[in-house]
Design a protein around this motif. Structure first.
Motif: not given
Length: 135
Positions: A6-13, A67-72, A112-114, A119-123
């Motif tokens: 789910a995390i990887l799919l969300a990042r991809l989207i 820098f995922f949190s900052e970018a989000s 994006l706030l969530f 964060g981006p997860g560990d994978t």
């Protein structure tokens, strides 16, 4: 396993949305500048280029996790700005689709706030220091 997926799919989207927006700008920068000018902003071509490179940076950060949190968080501010600048109340008169576009930006903001908080997860994450969280 399902959480990781789910995390990887969300990042991809998230990344794909900004990558598509970037590619549209680079493919026809003048149309983007015209759209910006129509909204009343000065220096539309300059702003179009700034938007394209900003969105490219967002896409890379969201896809790689660097820098995922900052970018989000920055992406969230950006989509709210876009909502008001290009789909705000002045555009709703007789055009219900504009109101829908406006509201959609806030749904995107929520995700994006969530993402910024969790964060981006560990994978498949580029190990870069985050400025907002101690990792």
């Amino acid at each position: 396993m399902s959480k990781t997926f789910a995390i990887l799919l969300a990042r991809l989207i998230f990344g794909a949305v900004f990558a598509m927006a970037t590619s549209f700008k680079f493919m026809d920068m003048q149309s983007t500048a015209s759209y910006i000018a129509a909204a009343g902003f000065p220096f539309p071509l300059f702003l179009a280029w700034v938007a394209a490179f900003f969105e490219l940076g967002l896409a890379l950060a969201l896809l790689t996790g660097a820098f995922f949190s900052e970018a989000s968080f920055l992406a969230g501010i950006y989509v709210v700005f876009l909502a008001f600048a290009f789909h705000g109340p002045g555009h709703w008169n007789g055009n219900q689709a504009e109101f829908g576009s406006f509201v959609d930006h806030f749904t995107f903001l929520a995700g994006l706030l969530f993402a910024a908080v969790h964060g981006p997860g560990d994978t498949l994450v580029v190990k870069a220091r985050s400025l907002l969280t101690a990792r």
